[in-house]
Scaffold this motif. Structure first.
Motif, PDB file in Angstrom:
ATOM      1  N   ALA A   1      10.843 -78.671  19.482  1.00 21.05           N
ATOM      2  CA  ALA A   1      11.358 -77.502  18.758  1.00 21.05           C
ATOM      3  C   ALA A   1      10.479 -77.169  17.553  1.00 21.05           C
ATOM      4  O   ALA A   1      10.385 -76.000  17.160  1.00 21.05           O
ATOM      5  N   PHE A   2       9.825 -78.171  16.973  1.00 18.50           N
ATOM      6  CA  PHE A   2       8.867 -77.904  15.903  1.00 18.50           C
ATOM      7  C   PHE A   2       7.536 -77.415  16.472  1.00 18.50           C
ATOM      8  O   PHE A   2       6.949 -76.448  15.975  1.00 18.50           O
TER       9      PHE A   2
ATOM     10  N   TRP B   1       8.031 -86.452  14.518  1.00 17.01           N
ATOM     11  CA  TRP B   1       9.116 -86.817  15.439  1.00 17.01           C
ATOM     12  C   TRP B   1       8.587 -87.432  16.729  1.00 17.01           C
ATOM     13  O   TRP B   1       9.189 -88.345  17.282  1.00 17.01           O
TER      14      TRP B   1
ATOM     15  N   ARG C   1      16.663 -76.941  16.227  1.00 16.82           N
ATOM     16  CA  ARG C   1      16.346 -78.048  15.321  1.00 16.82           C
ATOM     17  C   ARG C   1      17.585 -78.499  14.557  1.00 16.82           C
ATOM     18  O   ARG C   1      17.810 -79.700  14.351  1.00 16.82           O
ATOM     19  N   GLN C   2      18.393 -77.532  14.104  1.00 17.51           N
ATOM     20  CA  GLN C   2      19.643 -77.891  13.438  1.00 17.51           C
ATOM     21  C   GLN C   2      20.535 -78.736  14.352  1.00 17.51           C
ATOM     22  O   GLN C   2      21.039 -79.801  13.962  1.00 17.51           O
TER      23      GLN C   2
ATOM     24  N   LEU D   1      15.600 -77.477   5.634  1.00 19.03           N
ATOM     25  CA  LEU D   1      16.179 -77.248   6.947  1.00 19.03           C
ATOM     26  C   LEU D   1      16.951 -75.939   6.952  1.00 19.03           C
ATOM     27  O   LEU D   1      17.641 -75.606   5.989  1.00 19.03           O
TER      28      LEU D   1
ATOM     29  N   LEU E   1      13.441 -82.568  19.725  1.00 20.28           N
ATOM     30  CA  LEU E   1      13.355 -82.112  18.342  1.00 20.28           C
ATOM     31  C   LEU E   1      11.894 -81.887  17.954  1.00 20.28           C
ATOM     32  O   LEU E   1      11.556 -80.904  17.275  1.00 20.28           O
TER      33      LEU E   1
ATOM     34  N   TRP F   1      17.097 -74.543  22.450  1.00 21.97           N
ATOM     35  CA  TRP F   1      15.633 -74.626  22.559  1.00 21.97           C
ATOM     36  C   TRP F   1      15.124 -73.871  23.780  1.00 21.97           C
ATOM     37  O   TRP F   1      14.121 -73.152  23.700  1.00 21.97           O
TER      38      TRP F   1
ATOM     39  N   THR G   1      18.952 -82.204  15.212  1.00 23.72           N
ATOM     40  CA  THR G   1      19.018 -83.094  14.054  1.00 23.72           C
ATOM     41  C   THR G   1      20.417 -83.684  13.926  1.00 23.72           C
ATOM     42  O   THR G   1      20.586 -84.884  13.638  1.00 23.72           O
TER      43      THR G   1
ATOM     44  N   ASP H   1       5.218 -81.339  11.476  1.00 24.91           N
ATOM     45  CA  ASP H   1       6.579 -81.871  11.600  1.00 24.91           C
ATOM     46  C   ASP H   1       6.831 -82.386  13.018  1.00 24.91           C
ATOM     47  O   ASP H   1       7.545 -83.373  13.209  1.00 24.91           O
TER      48      ASP H   1
ATOM     49  N   TYR I   1      14.408 -71.725  18.188  1.00 26.50           N
ATOM     50  CA  TYR I   1      13.908 -73.005  17.718  1.00 26.50           C
ATOM     51  C   TYR I   1      14.544 -73.492  16.411  1.00 26.50           C
ATOM     52  O   TYR I   1      14.884 -74.678  16.308  1.00 26.50           O
TER      53      TYR I   1
END
Length: 316
Positions: free
Chosen positions: A236-237, A249, A210-211, A130, A233, A201, A214, A245, A206
């Motif tokens: 964002a991937f 999610w 994600r941070q 991450l 999330l 986002w 999460t 990934d 991105y």
């Protein structure tokens, strides 16, 4: 009269005796037939079968009349009821088989969706994969000590075992751009965390999004907007060209609560992730499940996204 008497007198005696004997035999046979009728047709009322020979002599007027239709018996009623029960049983059996077949098809689709993000099978990437706060999120707003690593979910296997890429430090311009995005400060701290992740986002940051997201889904798993958070999330991937990934999610959010606010979105974007991974079979399964489970949304709020994704893959 004289002539008639003469003619009678002229008949030979043996011939008259023969006629009397034949008449007596005929009456005897008729009596026996009537006795047989009383044995075969008790009562003589025609309840079972109309006697072809009835007592007495029929007149022309009564000979042409039609007897009443025979009434049904207890045995006939039982046979009719048994036939009706057999027909009902056949109908119920057919419906039960149809329902069992439909349940089997749904179970197969669900099993395919659960395995959609598990190729190849492996373990989750380490927490070091991450991005760290140095990527651009201001250290004052997101301390590194408060960012937990994502916990592996039993129902969502990892989609990759590749080592985490080395992430370079963000530029000064990126840091300044991220710092320019204000974090909300309201009475709902959980909603502030989600809203801040959405702003990152939406601005195209991105990794930072994600941070932040999460952090939100880990610290507030029961919040009212958790379905939004897990789905975003995944976005964002996916928007950062990381479909494996993203699929993890999306599947997790759909399975966690299929009636969630963004469960339909996650199922649709799971199909989009499979399209990006060139997994046509699983993409078609996800899109078919989306159209069947959420028909109103597929033809309403997400109609354009569904049609665009559906056009990218050829399903049978």
């Amino acid at each position: 009269m004289v002539a008639t008497a003469a003619s009678v007198a002229s008949v030979p005696a043996p011939l008259m005796a023969q006629d009397n004997a034949a008449e007596a035999r005929l009456k005897k046979v008729e009596a026996e037939v009537r006795a047989l009728q009383r044995k075969v047709f008790p009562g003589g009322d025609g309840k079972f079968f109309e006697p072809q020979i009835t007592p007495g002599t029929q007149t022309p007027a009564t000979a042409g009349t039609t007897s009443p239709a025979p009434s049904t018996t207890a045995v006939t009623d039982i046979l009719i009821r048994i036939d009706a029960l057999e027909n009902q049983l056949q109908t119920m059996t057919a419906r039960a088989e149809e329902q069992a077949n439909a349940i089997a098809q749904l179970s197969g689709r669900l099993a395919a969706l659960e395995a959609a993000a598990s190729a190849p099978a492996g373990t989750l990437a380490p927490a070091g994969a991450l991005p760290q706060p140095a990527l651009g999120v201001p250290a004052a707003s997101v301390p590194a000590s408060q960012i937990p690593a994502p916990r592996p979910a039993a129902s969502v296997p990892a989609v990759s075992t590749a080592p985490a890429p080395v992430v370079s430090a963000p530029s000064a311009a990126r840091l300044a751009a991220v710092q320019a995005i204000a974090k909300p400060q309201t009475a709902d701290a959980a909603d502030d965390e989600y809203s801040y992740g959405f702003r990152l986002w939406n601005a195209g940051f991105y990794p930072e999004a994600r941070q932040q997201l999460t952090r939100y889904v880990e610290q507030y798993p029961n919040h009212s907007r958790i379905s939004f958070g897990r789905n975003l999330l995944g976005r964002a991937f996916l928007d950062d060209n990381m479909p494996e990934d993203a699929a993890r999610w999306f599947l997790k959010n759909y399975q966690a609560n299929k009636a969630g606010d963004r469960a339909p979105d996650s199922l649709l974007y799971l199909g989009a992730s499979m399209v990006a991974m060139k997994d046509t079979k699983r993409a078609c399964i996800a899109l078919a499940e989306f159209a069947e489970t959420y028909p109103l949304i597929a033809s309403g709020r997400l109609a354009s996204d569904y049609q665009a994704t559906r056009a990218k893959v050829k399903c049978n």
